[in-house]
Design a protein around this motif. Structure first.
Motif, PDB file in Angstrom:
ATOM      1  N   PHE A   1       2.632   7.888   6.620  1.00 39.44           N
ATOM      2  CA  PHE A   1       2.615   6.492   6.541  1.00 39.44           C
ATOM      3  C   PHE A   1       3.570   6.219   7.897  1.00 39.44           C
ATOM      4  O   PHE A   1       3.509   5.038   8.523  1.00 39.44           O
ATOM      5  CB  PHE A   1       3.266   5.765   5.566  1.00 39.44           C
ATOM      6  N   SER A   2       4.688   6.912   8.336  1.00 35.73           N
ATOM      7  CA  SER A   2       5.299   6.805   9.414  1.00 35.73           C
ATOM      8  C   SER A   2       4.542   6.707  10.651  1.00 35.73           C
ATOM      9  O   SER A   2       4.439   6.203  11.496  1.00 35.73           O
ATOM     10  CB  SER A   2       6.289   7.745   9.778  1.00 35.73           C
ATOM     11  N   ALA A   3       3.542   7.819  10.746  1.00 38.72           N
ATOM     12  CA  ALA A   3       2.670   7.939  11.902  1.00 38.72           C
ATOM     13  C   ALA A   3       1.740   6.644  12.114  1.00 38.72           C
ATOM     14  O   ALA A   3       1.403   6.472  12.939  1.00 38.72           O
ATOM     15  CB  ALA A   3       1.808   9.418  11.628  1.00 38.72           C
ATOM     16  N   LEU A   4       1.218   6.354  10.731  1.00 37.33           N
ATOM     17  CA  LEU A   4       0.347   5.308  10.818  1.00 37.33           C
ATOM     18  C   LEU A   4       1.022   3.919  11.325  1.00 37.33           C
ATOM     19  O   LEU A   4       0.364   3.249  12.223  1.00 37.33           O
ATOM     20  CB  LEU A   4      -0.309   4.869   9.181  1.00 37.33           C
TER      21      LEU A   4
ATOM     22  N   LEU B   1       0.904  -1.144  -0.039  1.00 41.31           N
ATOM     23  CA  LEU B   1       0.136  -0.035   0.026  1.00 41.31           C
ATOM     24  C   LEU B   1       0.919   1.350  -0.010  1.00 41.31           C
ATOM     25  O   LEU B   1       0.415   2.222  -0.726  1.00 41.31           O
ATOM     26  CB  LEU B   1      -0.854   0.115   1.229  1.00 41.31           C
ATOM     27  N   TYR B   2       2.129   1.336   0.780  1.00 45.41           N
ATOM     28  CA  TYR B   2       2.988   2.534   0.936  1.00 45.41           C
ATOM     29  C   TYR B   2       3.442   2.688  -0.571  1.00 45.41           C
ATOM     30  O   TYR B   2       3.489   3.777  -1.002  1.00 45.41           O
ATOM     31  CB  TYR B   2       3.873   2.181   1.751  1.00 45.41           C
ATOM     32  N   VAL B   3       3.957   1.493  -1.168  1.00 45.57           N
ATOM     33  CA  VAL B   3       4.492   1.696  -2.581  1.00 45.57           C
ATOM     34  C   VAL B   3       3.499   2.409  -3.540  1.00 45.57           C
ATOM     35  O   VAL B   3       3.624   3.143  -4.168  1.00 45.57           O
ATOM     36  CB  VAL B   3       5.086   0.382  -3.257  1.00 45.57           C
ATOM     37  N   MET B   4       2.289   1.776  -3.462  1.00 49.82           N
ATOM     38  CA  MET B   4       1.302   2.081  -4.418  1.00 49.82           C
ATOM     39  C   MET B   4       0.868   3.716  -4.244  1.00 49.82           C
ATOM     40  O   MET B   4       0.644   4.222  -5.212  1.00 49.82           O
ATOM     41  CB  MET B   4       0.113   1.313  -4.394  1.00 49.82           C
ATOM     42  N   VAL B   5       0.792   3.862  -2.855  1.00 48.22           N
ATOM     43  CA  VAL B   5       0.387   5.283  -2.698  1.00 48.22           C
ATOM     44  C   VAL B   5       1.405   6.512  -2.889  1.00 48.22           C
ATOM     45  O   VAL B   5       1.049   7.385  -3.492  1.00 48.22           O
ATOM     46  CB  VAL B   5      -0.172   5.589  -1.256  1.00 48.22           C
TER      47      VAL B   5
ATOM     48  N   LEU C   1      -4.132  16.987 -11.547  1.00 49.06           N
ATOM     49  CA  LEU C   1      -4.192  18.030 -10.860  1.00 49.06           C
ATOM     50  C   LEU C   1      -3.398  19.159 -12.003  1.00 49.06           C
ATOM     51  O   LEU C   1      -3.375  20.352 -11.671  1.00 49.06           O
ATOM     52  CB  LEU C   1      -4.018  18.242  -9.482  1.00 49.06           C
ATOM     53  N   LYS C   2      -2.803  18.360 -12.804  1.00 54.37           N
ATOM     54  CA  LYS C   2      -1.480  19.078 -13.708  1.00 54.37           C
ATOM     55  C   LYS C   2      -0.639  19.845 -12.539  1.00 54.37           C
ATOM     56  O   LYS C   2      -0.054  21.102 -12.909  1.00 54.37           O
ATOM     57  CB  LYS C   2      -2.124  20.048 -14.527  1.00 54.37           C
ATOM     58  N   ARG C   3      -0.226  19.349 -11.478  1.00 57.99           N
ATOM     59  CA  ARG C   3       0.591  19.943 -10.461  1.00 57.99           C
ATOM     60  C   ARG C   3       1.776  19.044 -10.050  1.00 57.99           C
ATOM     61  O   ARG C   3       1.974  18.876  -8.919  1.00 57.99           O
ATOM     62  CB  ARG C   3      -0.240  20.536  -9.564  1.00 57.99           C
ATOM     63  N   ARG C   4       2.517  18.494 -10.915  1.00 52.96           N
ATOM     64  CA  ARG C   4       3.380  17.580 -10.669  1.00 52.96           C
ATOM     65  C   ARG C   4       4.694  18.045 -10.123  1.00 52.96           C
ATOM     66  O   ARG C   4       5.391  17.344  -9.179  1.00 52.96           O
ATOM     67  CB  ARG C   4       3.924  16.680 -12.024  1.00 52.96           C
ATOM     68  N   GLU C   5       4.711  19.390  -9.876  1.00 49.85           N
ATOM     69  CA  GLU C   5       5.850  19.934  -9.064  1.00 49.85           C
ATOM     70  C   GLU C   5       5.614  19.900  -7.498  1.00 49.85           C
ATOM     71  O   GLU C   5       6.475  20.175  -6.711  1.00 49.85           O
ATOM     72  CB  GLU C   5       6.009  21.271  -9.606  1.00 49.85           C
ATOM     73  N   LEU C   6       4.239  19.644  -7.251  1.00 49.50           N
ATOM     74  CA  LEU C   6       3.969  19.542  -6.011  1.00 49.50           C
ATOM     75  C   LEU C   6       4.512  18.081  -5.467  1.00 49.50           C
ATOM     76  O   LEU C   6       4.189  17.679  -4.190  1.00 49.50           O
ATOM     77  CB  LEU C   6       2.547  19.566  -5.652  1.00 49.50           C
ATOM     78  N   ALA C   7       5.238  17.209  -6.168  1.00 51.26           N
ATOM     79  CA  ALA C   7       5.888  15.893  -5.568  1.00 51.26           C
ATOM     80  C   ALA C   7       6.916  16.244  -4.683  1.00 51.26           C
ATOM     81  O   ALA C   7       6.961  15.529  -3.723  1.00 51.26           O
ATOM     82  CB  ALA C   7       6.386  15.084  -6.816  1.00 51.26           C
ATOM     83  N   TRP C   8       7.337  17.317  -4.754  1.00 50.05           N
ATOM     84  CA  TRP C   8       8.270  17.914  -3.528  1.00 50.05           C
ATOM     85  C   TRP C   8       7.761  17.936  -2.292  1.00 50.05           C
ATOM     86  O   TRP C   8       8.449  17.652  -1.200  1.00 50.05           O
ATOM     87  CB  TRP C   8       9.057  19.051  -4.000  1.00 50.05           C
TER      88      TRP C   8
ATOM     89  N   LEU D   1       3.531  12.157   2.636  1.00 52.89           N
ATOM     90  CA  LEU D   1       3.177  10.675   2.415  1.00 52.89           C
ATOM     91  C   LEU D   1       3.840  10.122   3.628  1.00 52.89           C
ATOM     92  O   LEU D   1       3.803   8.878   4.054  1.00 52.89           O
ATOM     93  CB  LEU D   1       3.012  10.321   1.101  1.00 52.89           C
ATOM     94  N   VAL D   2       5.126  10.165   3.517  1.00 51.70           N
ATOM     95  CA  VAL D   2       6.417   9.393   4.144  1.00 51.70           C
ATOM     96  C   VAL D   2       5.955   9.839   5.601  1.00 51.70           C
ATOM     97  O   VAL D   2       5.896   8.698   6.569  1.00 51.70           O
ATOM     98  CB  VAL D   2       7.681  10.014   3.996  1.00 51.70           C
TER      99      VAL D   2
END
Length: 821
Positions: free
Chosen positions: A406-409, A373-377, A389-396, A402-403
């Protein structure tokens, strides 16, 4: 440079302040130092300064205060296995002019030659004394002698076991502790011409519990019979009521394999007379008066002997063969089960205390699902969402978020999985002997903490607590007896860690009833049938109950309150002795008696009690397996259940009175009940046929590989096996009629190609039995090969050098003995 008046005054004031601070502690300590000079402390350790590794012993402390009122505690400090300090403490209040005596019980993890006793007030030691002691090895035998004249008992020093030494401790009546656990140092206890009426109620209860737990006690009669029996009447096989002069003590020579001289026995003797108590056996009697000279009564796993004459008086004092009589008495041990000594494997005890469901790892499937699930998300889903959303720069930003998410989860799920409260893991083995008011309890406590914290454990007054030997990790432990309970403060546990402790004590015994009979069919069919019923009269529900018998077991399922189960078992083979590694001394000169222990004896007691061989697949089964192994493993050897009949069963209710204060906590409880059952025996008419199922066996020597024992052994060329058999219950007989040896092999046939020898108890050497074939063989002149207690020793040696016969498989090698009553 000149200083101003103001600066001078500042420096002077600062100097005075420093001197005041430095002198403050000294001035505060001065009253304590003065108090220390007015407090005297004396202490005696053990029994005649004797203790024994791995067994409780008492330390008697006397305090006298000639100063002001004091309130504190007495600390007895001993070195732990890892060089750490372990303190056993008791609270004390000392008014002015007072004198107090108290007893502190100590558990030695290893050898030491001295211990220290401190008086601690306000966490400061104000008085101390060093006490010399000598801790015997666990394989040594300790004889406690409570006698008006102890010198005649110095001969006991000669009764050394083959793998240890004999130690004689000279004692007084007041040296008997009021806790049965503290008598564990003593293997044997002798009372001679002393007033046992001085024993307190607590001392008498302790002696009864010690004897039932496997102790062996000898009480003498003679002129001082009345005072010697005064406090022990409930334990004795004879109710003494008077004395009588008899012509001689010659019948005692029948109990001694070798008699150096009978001159002393031919003299007249004053003996104590009386009636036998229920269950007593007479081992020697005067033929003229029919009065018992030596009587014995079994109580639980122990024996109480009564000698009608006092061995410290004449004529026994001058008898040269008195040592042989002691050898006969002290070698007649009950074939107790391996669990009789409580916890013997601390490695497995640690495994049991750590076997918590909350400590089990999540399944590999759940871990893989979470990682998937972590890898997929963080990968495809994150990419497609940003692409949508045409905002791929928000990956930063999305990837770190997300890290963190998932660490909190994972942390949250871990907290839920382990819990947020400490867990008190309580495990216990309870030994019950029907008819006995108290049951012996050996317990383990594991403290699991989800966070780094310090805890205080409170233990009820019925139990004594100690740390795990060989697993103290260099920590400092303190066990404080407040009178109402024992407190163990400042137990530091790391995140997700476990700290374990052991508890020993007694609780009121639950009630079980039974009607069991062991039946011998006939001499042509030597199988034994165990028939009858067992009833649970307690309020406990025994889960997965099992009836354990020699070489057989019957599963009973769950046995609830008031329920009765029918028993029907066929017993066909001898059972491995529960005394497999118990120290013994030679009963026959020329025989080492060294109890050889194989690494595997084929005994299935652990699996019978646990209920499965697949105990690694389930945490509950593994917890049970580890707990049973902790009381049935010694030096990596399974000691087995011996030749007795027992009921075993499990509950999730704990007899251990232990809790954490003041913290909130949850508990996980597992308790094993082991109930000793004593069936009646039906032998039929005429001769007594004693089949293999009524024997226990013990390997005395072995030069082969792997499994060793009389069932399913492979003897390779040049290897040998020596086995001793002994009747599992006392049977009195007048002479031996016949002895048959049963030799069975599923692979070999015809001649055995083995040198089979039997020990000649008259001539004291092995005698080869010629030309033996597989099958049954009647031994000629059988009385020579049957020793005291129905002992039979066989030596099998593979002398073949032929490749074809080089490996000889023995599927069965045992005996059927026929005797006359």
């Amino acid at each position: 440079m000149r200083l101003s008046k103001r600066k001078v005054w500042h420096i002077l004031a600062f100097t005075i302040l420093c001197l005041a601070l430095l002198s403050g502690p000294a001035s505060l300590a001065a009253p304590l130092n003065q108090d220390a000079a007015k407090v005297t402390i004396q202490a005696e350790a053990g029994f005649d300064q004797r203790c024994k590794e791995g067994f409780w012993f008492p330390v008697r402390v006397t305090l006298e205060n000639n100063g002001p009122n004091l309130e504190g505690r007495v600390d007895v400090r001993i070195p732990g296995y890892a060089g750490n300090s372990i303190s056993y403490s008791a609270s004390v209040t000392l008014p002015t002019g007072s004198r107090k005596e108290l007893v502190i019980y100590v558990y030695p993890e290893g050898y030491f030659s001295s211990l220290d006793v401190f008086l601690n007030v306000d966490n400061r030691d104000i008085a101390q004394t060093a006490v010399r002691t000598s801790c015997a090895s666990s394989t040594d035998l300790v004889f406690g002698v409570v006698a008006a004249n102890t010198s005649p008992f110095n001969v006991l020093n000669n009764l050394s076991p083959a793998n240890g030494s004999a130690v004689v401790a000279q004692m007084e009546v007041e040296d008997i502790p009021e806790r049965a656990q503290a008598l564990g140092t003593l293997d044997f206890l002798i009372f001679s011409d002393v007033d046992t009426g001085l024993l307190s109620t607590g001392q008498r209860s302790a002696l009864a519990e010690w004897a039932a737990g496997g102790g062996l006690m000898v009480v003498s009669g003679g002129p001082g019979w009345q005072k010697t029996a005064a406090g022990l009447a409930d334990l004795l096989p004879v109710r003494p009521s008077g004395t009588q002069q008899i012509a001689n003590l010659l019948p005692l020579q029948d109990l001694v394999p070798e008699v150096a001289s009978n001159d002393a026995l031919q003299e007249s003797a004053l003996i104590a007379t009386g009636s036998l108590t229920s269950g007593a056996d007479v081992l020697a009697f005067d033929p003229d008066t029919q009065l018992p000279l030596v009587a014995r009564r079994q109580t639980g796993n122990g024996y109480v002997y009564y000698l009608a004459a006092d061995p410290a008086g004449q004529p026994l004092r001058n008898w040269d063969s008195i040592e042989g009589l002691y050898r006969h008495i002290f070698s007649s041990r009950v074939d107790e089960p391996g669990w009789a000594d409580g916890i013997t494997s601390w490695e497995m005890a640690d495994e049991a205390a750590s076997a918590l469901p909350s400590l089990d790892l999540p399944s590999a499937f759940l871990i893989c699902c979470f990682l998937g699930l972590y890898v997929m998300v963080i990968g495809p889903l994150n990419y497609f969402a940003l692409h949508k959303l045409k905002r791929r720069e928000l990956a930063w930003i999305s990837v770190p978020v997300l890290v963190v998410l998932f660490s909190a989860l994972s942390f949250m799920f871990g907290s839920i999985f382990r819990g947020n409260m400490p867990v008190l893991h309580r495990l216990a083995v309870v030994q019950v002997d029907p008819g006995a008011p108290q049951a012996q309890v050996n317990g383990l406590v594991g403290i699991f903490s989800p966070k780094r914290a310090a805890y205080q454990l409170e233990v009820g007054s019925r139990f004594m607590a100690h740390s795990f030997p060989m697993n103290s990790s260099g920590e400092t432990w303190r066990f404080e007896d407040t009178g109402a309970e024992t407190l163990i403060p400042n137990i530091r546990v790391d995140v997700g860690g476990i700290k374990s402790l052991a508890l020993d004590g007694y609780v009121p015994a639950p009630s079980f009833a039974y009607d069991l009979q062991l039946k011998i069919r006939d001499s042509l069919n030597p199988d034994v049938i165990l028939e009858g019923s067992v009833t649970n009269q307690s309020d406990l529900t025994l889960a997965d109950a099992v009836l354990l018998a020699p070489g057989a077991a019957q599963s009973l399922g769950d046995l609830g309150p008031g329920e009765t189960q029918t028993i029907a078992l066929v017993l066909q083979q001898a059972q491995a002795s529960g005394l497999l590694t118990t120290p013994t001394f030679p009963t026959v000169p020329g025989n080492s008696g060294y109890p050889y222990s194989s690494s595997y004896t084929g005994d299935t007691t652990i699996e019978d009690i646990v209920g499965t061989y697949a105990y690694y697949d389930d945490i509950e089964h593994y917890r049970r397996y580890s707990l049973v192994s902790a009381v049935l493993t010694r030096d990596y050897v399974n000691t087995g259940r011996g030749g007795g009949i027992y009921l075993s069963g499990w509950t999730k209710e704990s007899p251990l009175d232990a809790g954490l204060i003041p913290a909130r906590f949850t508990t996980v409880d597992t308790t094993l009940y082991l109930v000793s059952l004593h069936p009646t025996y039906s032998y039929g008419d005429g001769s007594l046929v004693i089949p293999p199922a009524l024997f226990t066996w013990n390997v005395m020597g072995n030069t082969t590989y792997g499994y060793t024992g009389p069932y399913g052994t492979n003897l390779y060329d040049g290897s040998a096996l020596t086995v001793e058999y002994m009747i599992s219950r006392p049977i009195e007989y007048s002479n031996v009629t016949s002895l048959d040896i049963h030799l069975v092999s599923s692979v070999n046939s015809g001649q055995t190609h083995l040198a089979i020898s039997l020990w000649d108890f008259e001539e004291e050497y092995f005698v080869e039995q010629p030309d033996l074939s597989w099958g049954d063989f009647q031994v000629p002149d059988p009385a020579r090969y049957v020793g005291p207690g129905g002992r039979i020793r066989v030596h099998a040696e593979n002398l073949s050098t032929d490749t074809y016969t080089g490996n000889i498989q023995i599927d069965r090698m045992d005996f059927t003995l026929v005797v006359e009553q």
